[in-house]
Motif scaffolding. Structure first.
Motif, PDB file in Angstrom:
ATOM      1  N   HIS A  46       0.839  -1.209   0.000  1.00 19.13           N
ATOM      2  CA  HIS A  46       0.000   0.000   0.000  1.00 19.13           C
ATOM      3  C   HIS A  46       0.869   1.253   0.000  1.00 19.13           C
ATOM      4  O   HIS A  46       0.534   2.248  -0.648  1.00 19.13           O
ATOM      5  CB  HIS A  46      -0.923   0.020   1.224  1.00 19.13           C
ATOM      6  N   LYS A  47       1.977   1.150   0.711  1.00 17.85           N
ATOM      7  CA  LYS A  47       2.891   2.305   0.776  1.00 17.85           C
ATOM      8  C   LYS A  47       3.556   2.545  -0.552  1.00 17.85           C
ATOM      9  O   LYS A  47       3.635   3.685  -1.030  1.00 17.85           O
ATOM     10  CB  LYS A  47       3.925   2.055   1.856  1.00 17.85           C
ATOM     11  N   SER A  48       4.019   1.476  -1.204  1.00 16.49           N
ATOM     12  CA  SER A  48       4.729   1.635  -2.475  1.00 16.49           C
ATOM     13  C   SER A  48       3.789   1.969  -3.634  1.00 16.49           C
ATOM     14  O   SER A  48       4.143   2.727  -4.540  1.00 16.49           O
ATOM     15  CB  SER A  48       5.527   0.354  -2.780  1.00 16.49           C
ATOM     16  N   GLU A  49       2.628   1.359  -3.645  1.00 14.83           N
ATOM     17  CA  GLU A  49       1.707   1.555  -4.760  1.00 14.83           C
ATOM     18  C   GLU A  49       0.879   2.837  -4.635  1.00 14.83           C
ATOM     19  O   GLU A  49       0.595   3.503  -5.632  1.00 14.83           O
ATOM     20  CB  GLU A  49       0.774   0.346  -4.878  1.00 14.83           C
ATOM     21  N   ARG A  50       0.508   3.193  -3.427  1.00 16.79           N
ATOM     22  CA  ARG A  50      -0.409   4.316  -3.261  1.00 16.79           C
ATOM     23  C   ARG A  50       0.186   5.460  -2.443  1.00 16.79           C
ATOM     24  O   ARG A  50      -0.460   6.506  -2.314  1.00 16.79           O
ATOM     25  CB  ARG A  50      -1.702   3.854  -2.600  1.00 16.79           C
ATOM     26  N   GLY A  51       1.339   5.236  -1.899  1.00 13.48           N
ATOM     27  CA  GLY A  51       1.980   6.309  -1.139  1.00 13.48           C
ATOM     28  C   GLY A  51       1.444   6.470   0.258  1.00 13.48           C
ATOM     29  O   GLY A  51       1.665   7.515   0.898  1.00 13.48           O
ATOM     30  N   PHE A  52       0.746   5.452   0.776  1.00 13.70           N
ATOM     31  CA  PHE A  52       0.241   5.539   2.150  1.00 13.70           C
ATOM     32  C   PHE A  52       1.407   5.365   3.136  1.00 13.70           C
ATOM     33  O   PHE A  52       2.367   4.621   2.881  1.00 13.70           O
ATOM     34  CB  PHE A  52      -0.811   4.466   2.416  1.00 13.70           C
ATOM     35  N   THR A  53       1.291   5.995   4.282  1.00  8.71           N
ATOM     36  CA  THR A  53       2.298   5.861   5.348  1.00  8.71           C
ATOM     37  C   THR A  53       1.631   5.229   6.559  1.00  8.71           C
ATOM     38  O   THR A  53       0.948   5.913   7.339  1.00  8.71           O
ATOM     39  CB  THR A  53       2.889   7.228   5.729  1.00  8.71           C
ATOM     40  N   PRO A  54       1.800   3.935   6.754  1.00  7.73           N
ATOM     41  CA  PRO A  54       1.132   3.260   7.873  1.00  7.73           C
ATOM     42  C   PRO A  54       1.739   3.691   9.217  1.00  7.73           C
ATOM     43  O   PRO A  54       2.922   4.025   9.317  1.00  7.73           O
ATOM     44  CB  PRO A  54       1.379   1.781   7.608  1.00  7.73           C
ATOM     45  N   GLU A  55       0.889   3.660  10.222  1.00 13.17           N
ATOM     46  CA  GLU A  55       1.326   3.900  11.595  1.00 13.17           C
ATOM     47  C   GLU A  55       1.177   2.609  12.389  1.00 13.17           C
ATOM     48  O   GLU A  55       0.165   1.912  12.263  1.00 13.17           O
ATOM     49  CB  GLU A  55       0.479   5.010  12.244  1.00 13.17           C
ATOM     50  N   LYS A  56       2.176   2.313  13.222  1.00  9.38           N
ATOM     51  CA  LYS A  56       2.144   1.093  14.008  1.00  9.38           C
ATOM     52  C   LYS A  56       1.286   1.310  15.248  1.00  9.38           C
ATOM     53  O   LYS A  56       1.367   2.333  15.916  1.00  9.38           O
ATOM     54  CB  LYS A  56       3.567   0.692  14.435  1.00  9.38           C
ATOM     55  N   LEU A  57       0.459   0.301  15.521  1.00  8.39           N
ATOM     56  CA  LEU A  57      -0.419   0.375  16.673  1.00  8.39           C
ATOM     57  C   LEU A  57      -0.558  -1.019  17.265  1.00  8.39           C
ATOM     58  O   LEU A  57      -0.833  -1.989  16.551  1.00  8.39           O
ATOM     59  CB  LEU A  57      -1.807   0.905  16.261  1.00  8.39           C
ATOM     60  N   HIS A  58      -0.338  -1.130  18.592  1.00  6.01           N
ATOM     61  CA  HIS A  58      -0.475  -2.418  19.266  1.00  6.01           C
ATOM     62  C   HIS A  58      -1.866  -2.512  19.863  1.00  6.01           C
ATOM     63  O   HIS A  58      -2.289  -1.622  20.599  1.00  6.01           O
ATOM     64  CB  HIS A  58       0.593  -2.564  20.365  1.00  6.01           C
ATOM     65  N   VAL A  59      -2.579  -3.584  19.500  1.00  5.63           N
ATOM     66  CA  VAL A  59      -3.961  -3.768  19.937  1.00  5.63           C
ATOM     67  C   VAL A  59      -4.100  -5.145  20.561  1.00  5.63           C
ATOM     68  O   VAL A  59      -3.380  -6.090  20.200  1.00  5.63           O
ATOM     69  CB  VAL A  59      -4.946  -3.618  18.757  1.00  5.63           C
ATOM     70  N   PRO A  60      -5.040  -5.307  21.520  1.00  5.80           N
ATOM     71  CA  PRO A  60      -5.258  -6.627  22.108  1.00  5.80           C
ATOM     72  C   PRO A  60      -5.909  -7.579  21.110  1.00  5.80           C
ATOM     73  O   PRO A  60      -6.628  -7.152  20.203  1.00  5.80           O
ATOM     74  CB  PRO A  60      -6.197  -6.326  23.279  1.00  5.80           C
ATOM     75  N   VAL A  61      -5.688  -8.860  21.308  1.00 10.52           N
ATOM     76  CA  VAL A  61      -6.214  -9.876  20.392  1.00 10.52           C
ATOM     77  C   VAL A  61      -7.034 -10.865  21.210  1.00 10.52           C
ATOM     78  O   VAL A  61      -6.607 -11.354  22.259  1.00 10.52           O
ATOM     79  CB  VAL A  61      -5.082 -10.610  19.658  1.00 10.52           C
ATOM     80  N   LEU A  62      -8.245 -11.169  20.672  1.00 12.60           N
ATOM     81  CA  LEU A  62      -9.105 -12.187  21.235  1.00 12.60           C
ATOM     82  C   LEU A  62      -9.448 -13.187  20.144  1.00 12.60           C
ATOM     83  O   LEU A  62      -9.272 -12.927  18.959  1.00 12.60           O
ATOM     84  CB  LEU A  62     -10.406 -11.569  21.785  1.00 12.60           C
ATOM     85  N   THR A  63      -9.948 -14.350  20.564  1.00 17.43           N
ATOM     86  CA  THR A  63     -10.431 -15.329  19.592  1.00 17.43           C
ATOM     87  C   THR A  63     -11.946 -15.176  19.462  1.00 17.43           C
ATOM     88  O   THR A  63     -12.617 -14.583  20.315  1.00 17.43           O
ATOM     89  CB  THR A  63     -10.101 -16.752  20.040  1.00 17.43           C
ATOM     90  N   LEU A  64     -12.480 -15.721  18.380  1.00 15.22           N
ATOM     91  CA  LEU A  64     -13.936 -15.694  18.191  1.00 15.22           C
ATOM     92  C   LEU A  64     -14.633 -16.390  19.364  1.00 15.22           C
ATOM     93  O   LEU A  64     -15.667 -15.931  19.860  1.00 15.22           O
ATOM     94  CB  LEU A  64     -14.325 -16.397  16.880  1.00 15.22           C
ATOM     95  N   LYS A  65     -14.029 -17.476  19.824  1.00 15.74           N
ATOM     96  CA  LYS A  65     -14.639 -18.246  20.890  1.00 15.74           C
ATOM     97  C   LYS A  65     -14.696 -17.443  22.177  1.00 15.74           C
ATOM     98  O   LYS A  65     -15.738 -17.379  22.841  1.00 15.74           O
ATOM     99  CB  LYS A  65     -13.859 -19.539  21.090  1.00 15.74           C
ATOM    100  N   SER A  66     -13.565 -16.779  22.524  1.00 15.30           N
ATOM    101  CA  SER A  66     -13.527 -16.017  23.774  1.00 15.30           C
ATOM    102  C   SER A  66     -14.307 -14.724  23.678  1.00 15.30           C
ATOM    103  O   SER A  66     -14.964 -14.297  24.635  1.00 15.30           O
ATOM    104  CB  SER A  66     -12.072 -15.728  24.169  1.00 15.30           C
TER     105      SER A  66
END
Length: 487
Positions: free
Chosen positions: A106-126
């Motif tokens: 996305h960055k190379s093709e469209r010039g977007f600059t992503p930002e890093k973000l840490h998010v919690p992860v859950l499972t569908l079951k939980s």
């Protein structure tokens, strides 16, 4: 209420075709992103459905909470294990991903600059353990490359949505990417029923009756409207629509100009029609007047012919009267001349010596004739002698009687018994001017004679008879009788 589609690729139209008969249904939207733009759940929300949104990007999670205050928004990521996930956030897009290769592209093709973000992860079951065994009518997974991990964290026996929609291509590409997770759904007794070019649709075997709803793509018979907010596809449709709208506007303007011209022509024609109507009315009025005049002329002509006929009759009558008058004048001249001739002959006779010589003989003959009537003659002579004395007294008595109507009536009753006396008194009254009657008719003795000729229109009145002597008048009457017999 009409159905308005907000989804990116008409996913909501397909789901509504299969599940629109359900009132107040329930959904789970994993990777919900914006609450309106490209939203699969917005149309269902407007029709009374409620559900749960999973959105790890803080910007979109806040928008969802503001737009859907009565729904649950889980600001987490889902995977096959619980923990912490590094997310590449591309602001204001739906391209945020945990796959670093996709972020770099996305960055190379469209010039977007992503930002890093840490998010919690859950499972569908939980994450949805509280909803195990409850009816979930549809579940959508759009996690930009993490679809396989999300499905591996699912317990298909505890959580069984009727319909599942999973993005099946590499983000922002038509390249398919579902082979690694398709088996998970098939093994969970889900039947693949539809691919829309971006997503694959699966129906639980226990709800296999819904499969027929996915036999064809969205069409006019789905009776939906576009919101105009559903990403690139709607932008394309919107642009096409706007282009058509511009063309239609130009066509409408051209049509309006033409309509204005037609209206102007119509007004001109209306004015002309009004003028023609007035002219026609005037012409009809003139025609009626002409017809009336023609009738009047016909009546006048008829009357003229009648008057002409009367005039012709009068002329004929006048000519006849003129001819009669001329004939009468000629006859009058002839009689006058004859009368003068007879009068001259009479005068010559009276003046002749033979008349004088025979006078003694005539007297003797007259005396001989009068001897038998001597008493009467004596009486007449006596009457003539006393008449000058008696006449004034008689006239005075007549005047008094005539002045009193009652005495007049009684006198006439008495005199009617003595006709000769009545006649004499009448003559005296006429002669004295007490009775208004022509003296000549009584005095000359011509009244009874004129009555004889009253019915004869050809008889000739006696002109100026008062200028003739009684003897001349008698001669004139004899001449008239002789003339009548001769004719």
């Amino acid at each position: 209420m009409s159905f308005i589609s907000y989804a990116q690729n008409f996913e909501d139209v397909m789901l509504w075709r299969a599940l629109g008969h359900i009132k107040n249904g329930f959904y789970i939207d994993i990777g919900a992103q914006h609450p309106v733009i490209d939203s699969v759940s917005k149309a269902f929300y407007e029709h009374g459905w409620r559900g749960i949104h999973v959105e790890p990007v803080p910007e979109f999670a806040d928008l969802l909470r503001k737009d859907r205050p009565d729904e649950i928004v889980l600001q987490v990521a889902l995977g096959d294990n619980e923990g912490i996930l590094e997310l590449n956030v591309i602001a204001e897009t739906g391209l945020s991903t945990a796959v670093n290769d996709y972020a770099e592209r996305h960055k190379s093709e469209r010039g977007f600059t992503p930002e890093k973000l840490h998010v919690p992860v859950l499972t569908l079951k939980s994450a949805f353990s509280a909803y195990c065994g409850k009816e979930i009518h549809w579940l959508k997974i759009d996690v930009e490359g993490l679809e396989e991990k999300v499905l591996r964290g699912w317990d298909s026996e505890l959580l069984r949505p009727w319909v599942m929609i999973v993005e099946a291509t590499i983000p922002n590409s038509i390249e398919l990417n579902y082979s690694s997770w398709d088996r998970i759904l098939v093994d969970a007794n889900y039947q693949f029923v539809y691919f829309d070019g971006l997503n694959r649709f699966y129906v639980a075997k226990e709800h296999a009756e819904l499969a027929d709803s996915f036999s064809c793509p969205p069409n006019v018979f789905d009776h939906f409207q576009l919101s105009g907010l559903s990403g690139e596809l709607c932008d394309l449709v919107k642009n096409q629509y706007e282009s058509r709208l511009i063309a239609k506007d130009a066509e409408i303007r051209s049509g309006k100009d033409e309509l204005y011209a037609i209206e102007a022509q119509l007004r001109a024609l209306t004015t002309q029609q009004h003028s023609l109507t007035q002219s026609l009315a005037m012409a009809e009025q003139h025609l009626q007047e002409k017809q009336t005049l023609t009738q009047s002329l016909a009546i006048a002509e008829q009357r003229l012919q009648e008057k002409q006929a009367e005039n012709d009759d009068l002329l004929e009558r006048s000519q006849w009267l003129e001819n009669e008058w001329k004939a009468s004048q000629a006859q009058m001249h002839h009689l006058t001349f004859d009368l003068r001739s007879r009068s001259e002959e009479l005068d010559q006779l009276l003046a002749s010596s033979s008349w004088r010589v025979t006078a003694p003989l005539r007297r003797l003959a007259t005396l001989g004739k009068s001897v038998p009537a001597l008493p009467g003659n004596l009486l007449r002579s006596t009457a003539r002698a006393v008449m000058p004395v008696v006449r004034p007294v008689a006239l005075m008595a007549i005047r008094k009687v005539l002045a009193n109507p009652a005495m007049t009536k009684k006198a006439l009753t008495t005199l009617n018994k003595v006709p000769r006396l009545k006649q004499k008194l009448r003559r005296s009254a006429v002669y004295a001017g007490l009775i208004n009657e022509q003296r000549g008719e009584i005095y000359t003795g011509t009244h009874s004679m004129m009555q004889e000729y009253e019915g004869d229109r050809s008889s000739i009145s006696i002109p100026h008879q008062q200028d003739l002597s009684a003897r001349a008048n008698r001669i004139l009457i004899d001449l008239q009788k002789a003339n009548k017999v001769r004719r």
